[in-house]
Scaffold this motif. Structure first.
Motif, PDB file in Angstrom:
ATOM      1  N   LEU A  24       0.824  -1.201   0.000  1.00  0.00           N
ATOM      2  CA  LEU A  24       0.000   0.000   0.000  1.00  0.00           C
ATOM      3  C   LEU A  24       0.863   1.257   0.000  1.00  0.00           C
ATOM      4  CD1 LEU A  24      -2.651  -1.281   2.542  1.00  0.00           C
ATOM      5  CD2 LEU A  24      -2.948  -1.035   0.063  1.00  0.00           C
ATOM      6  N   PHE A  25       1.946   1.239   0.746  1.00  0.00           N
ATOM      7  CA  PHE A  25       2.900   2.355   0.761  1.00  0.00           C
ATOM      8  C   PHE A  25       3.432   2.609  -0.652  1.00  0.00           C
ATOM      9  CE2 PHE A  25       7.368   3.687   1.021  1.00  0.00           C
ATOM     10  CZ  PHE A  25       7.265   4.853   1.774  1.00  0.00           C
ATOM     11  N   LEU A  26       3.804   1.544  -1.353  1.00  0.00           N
ATOM     12  CA  LEU A  26       4.321   1.687  -2.714  1.00  0.00           C
ATOM     13  C   LEU A  26       3.242   2.204  -3.667  1.00  0.00           C
ATOM     14  CD1 LEU A  26       6.442  -1.576  -2.911  1.00  0.00           C
ATOM     15  CD2 LEU A  26       7.294   0.777  -2.686  1.00  0.00           C
ATOM     16  N   ALA A  27       2.031   1.696  -3.539  1.00  0.00           N
ATOM     17  CA  ALA A  27       0.942   2.146  -4.409  1.00  0.00           C
ATOM     18  C   ALA A  27       0.657   3.631  -4.192  1.00  0.00           C
ATOM     19  CB  ALA A  27      -0.313   1.315  -4.155  1.00  0.00           C
ATOM     20  N   GLU A  28       0.739   4.088  -2.960  1.00  0.00           N
ATOM     21  CA  GLU A  28       0.525   5.508  -2.677  1.00  0.00           C
ATOM     22  C   GLU A  28       1.580   6.383  -3.343  1.00  0.00           C
ATOM     23  OE1 GLU A  28      -1.666   5.365   1.676  1.00  0.00           O
ATOM     24  OE2 GLU A  28       0.530   5.311   1.606  1.00  0.00           O
ATOM     25  N   ARG A  29       2.727   5.813  -3.657  1.00  0.00           N
ATOM     26  CA  ARG A  29       3.803   6.558  -4.291  1.00  0.00           C
ATOM     27  C   ARG A  29       3.881   6.330  -5.793  1.00  0.00           C
ATOM     28  NH1 ARG A  29       3.697   6.379   0.562  1.00  0.00           N
ATOM     29  NH2 ARG A  29       4.724   7.887   1.891  1.00  0.00           N
ATOM     30  N   GLY A  30       2.831   5.744  -6.359  1.00  0.00           N
ATOM     31  CA  GLY A  30       2.730   5.643  -7.800  1.00  0.00           C
ATOM     32  C   GLY A  30       3.267   4.377  -8.431  1.00  0.00           C
ATOM     33  N   PHE A  31       3.710   3.418  -7.632  1.00  0.00           N
ATOM     34  CA  PHE A  31       4.184   2.146  -8.179  1.00  0.00           C
ATOM     35  C   PHE A  31       3.003   1.300  -8.633  1.00  0.00           C
ATOM     36  CE2 PHE A  31       7.820   3.499  -5.772  1.00  0.00           C
ATOM     37  CZ  PHE A  31       8.910   3.005  -6.471  1.00  0.00           C
ATOM     38  N   GLU A  32       3.227   0.488  -9.648  1.00  0.00           N
ATOM     39  CA  GLU A  32       2.247  -0.512 -10.104  1.00  0.00           C
ATOM     40  C   GLU A  32       2.560  -1.773  -9.317  1.00  0.00           C
ATOM     41  OE1 GLU A  32       3.295  -0.797 -14.227  1.00  0.00           O
ATOM     42  OE2 GLU A  32       3.571   1.376 -14.232  1.00  0.00           O
ATOM     43  N   VAL A  33       1.758  -2.065  -8.306  1.00  0.00           N
ATOM     44  CA  VAL A  33       2.147  -3.047  -7.300  1.00  0.00           C
ATOM     45  C   VAL A  33       1.382  -4.356  -7.418  1.00  0.00           C
ATOM     46  CG1 VAL A  33       2.449  -3.461  -4.823  1.00  0.00           C
ATOM     47  CG2 VAL A  33       2.633  -1.133  -5.723  1.00  0.00           C
ATOM     48  N   LEU A  55      -6.843   2.512  -3.511  1.00  0.00           N
ATOM     49  CA  LEU A  55      -5.587   2.156  -4.167  1.00  0.00           C
ATOM     50  C   LEU A  55      -5.748   0.879  -4.984  1.00  0.00           C
ATOM     51  CD1 LEU A  55      -3.187   2.739  -1.144  1.00  0.00           C
ATOM     52  CD2 LEU A  55      -3.477   4.230  -3.149  1.00  0.00           C
ATOM     53  N   GLU A  56      -5.037   0.833  -6.104  1.00  0.00           N
ATOM     54  CA  GLU A  56      -5.035  -0.377  -6.923  1.00  0.00           C
ATOM     55  C   GLU A  56      -3.764  -1.171  -6.660  1.00  0.00           C
ATOM     56  OE1 GLU A  56      -6.000  -0.256 -11.039  1.00  0.00           O
ATOM     57  OE2 GLU A  56      -7.282   1.505 -10.762  1.00  0.00           O
ATOM     58  N   VAL A  57      -3.942  -2.366  -6.144  1.00  0.00           N
ATOM     59  CA  VAL A  57      -2.845  -3.314  -5.919  1.00  0.00           C
ATOM     60  C   VAL A  57      -3.367  -4.677  -6.341  1.00  0.00           C
ATOM     61  CG1 VAL A  57      -1.337  -4.416  -4.207  1.00  0.00           C
ATOM     62  CG2 VAL A  57      -1.919  -1.988  -3.968  1.00  0.00           C
ATOM     63  N   LEU A  58      -2.569  -5.407  -7.084  1.00  0.00           N
ATOM     64  CA  LEU A  58      -2.939  -6.768  -7.468  1.00  0.00           C
ATOM     65  C   LEU A  58      -2.460  -7.707  -6.358  1.00  0.00           C
ATOM     66  CD1 LEU A  58      -3.998  -8.909  -9.387  1.00  0.00           C
ATOM     67  CD2 LEU A  58      -1.765  -8.872 -10.531  1.00  0.00           C
ATOM     68  N   PHE A  59      -3.361  -8.039  -5.435  1.00  0.00           N
ATOM     69  CA  PHE A  59      -3.052  -8.966  -4.348  1.00  0.00           C
ATOM     70  C   PHE A  59      -3.398 -10.375  -4.794  1.00  0.00           C
ATOM     71  CE2 PHE A  59      -3.712  -5.079  -1.791  1.00  0.00           C
ATOM     72  CZ  PHE A  59      -2.571  -5.118  -1.019  1.00  0.00           C
ATOM     73  N   ARG A  60      -2.554 -11.337  -4.435  1.00  0.00           N
ATOM     74  CA  ARG A  60      -2.898 -12.723  -4.715  1.00  0.00           C
ATOM     75  C   ARG A  60      -2.335 -13.644  -3.640  1.00  0.00           C
ATOM     76  NH1 ARG A  60       0.754 -11.384  -8.713  1.00  0.00           N
ATOM     77  NH2 ARG A  60       2.565 -12.719  -8.829  1.00  0.00           N
TER      78      ARG A  60
END
Length: 121
Positions: A24-33, A55-60
């Motif tokens: 989530l920290f990375l997604a907040e900084r614009g990373f495609e996570v 936030l968009e994060v592909l969790f699996r």
């Protein structure tokens, strides 16, 4: 956090992500996570937190012993407090050219430490 501020956003993966704090920290900084963990419960919590924050994060849910990591894909790989020495060669191959591995691991010590003092426990 200091290391991430120097890395231009791009594809990132958080391995053994737990409830997704670093993803989530990375997604907040614009990373495609992408974020992977073996625990369905942890991933469920991470998905809910991402939804609440917009936030968009592909969790699996996946076992990292079996999860393929595409070679040369990730500008940043986060690997925190997860010991699996057999995973390291795949992690290194998954880094993009000029990619960054941001990690924190347990250490063996007699001093007071957060987490187990022996990485094999």
């Amino acid at each position: 956090m200091e290391a991430v501020e120097r890395i231009p956003p791009g594809p990132a993966i958080d391995l053994a992500c737990g409830t997704g704090r670093n993803a989530l920290f990375l997604a907040e900084r614009g990373f495609e996570v992408e974020a992977v963990d073996i625990s369905e419960i942890a991933i469920g919590r991470a998905v809910e937190e991402a939804r609440q924050r917009g936030l968009e994060v592909l969790f699996r849910v996946a076992d990292l012993d079996e999860e393929p990591l595409p070679e040369g894909r990730y500008r940043l790989i986060a690997l925190f407090r997860y010991v699996n020495r057999d995973l390291w060669p795949r992690v290194v191959r998954a880094l993009a050219p000029e990619g960054w591995l941001v990690t924190e691991q347990h250490l063996q010590t007699r001093r007071a430490a957060v987490g187990p003092p022996d990485p094999y426990r």
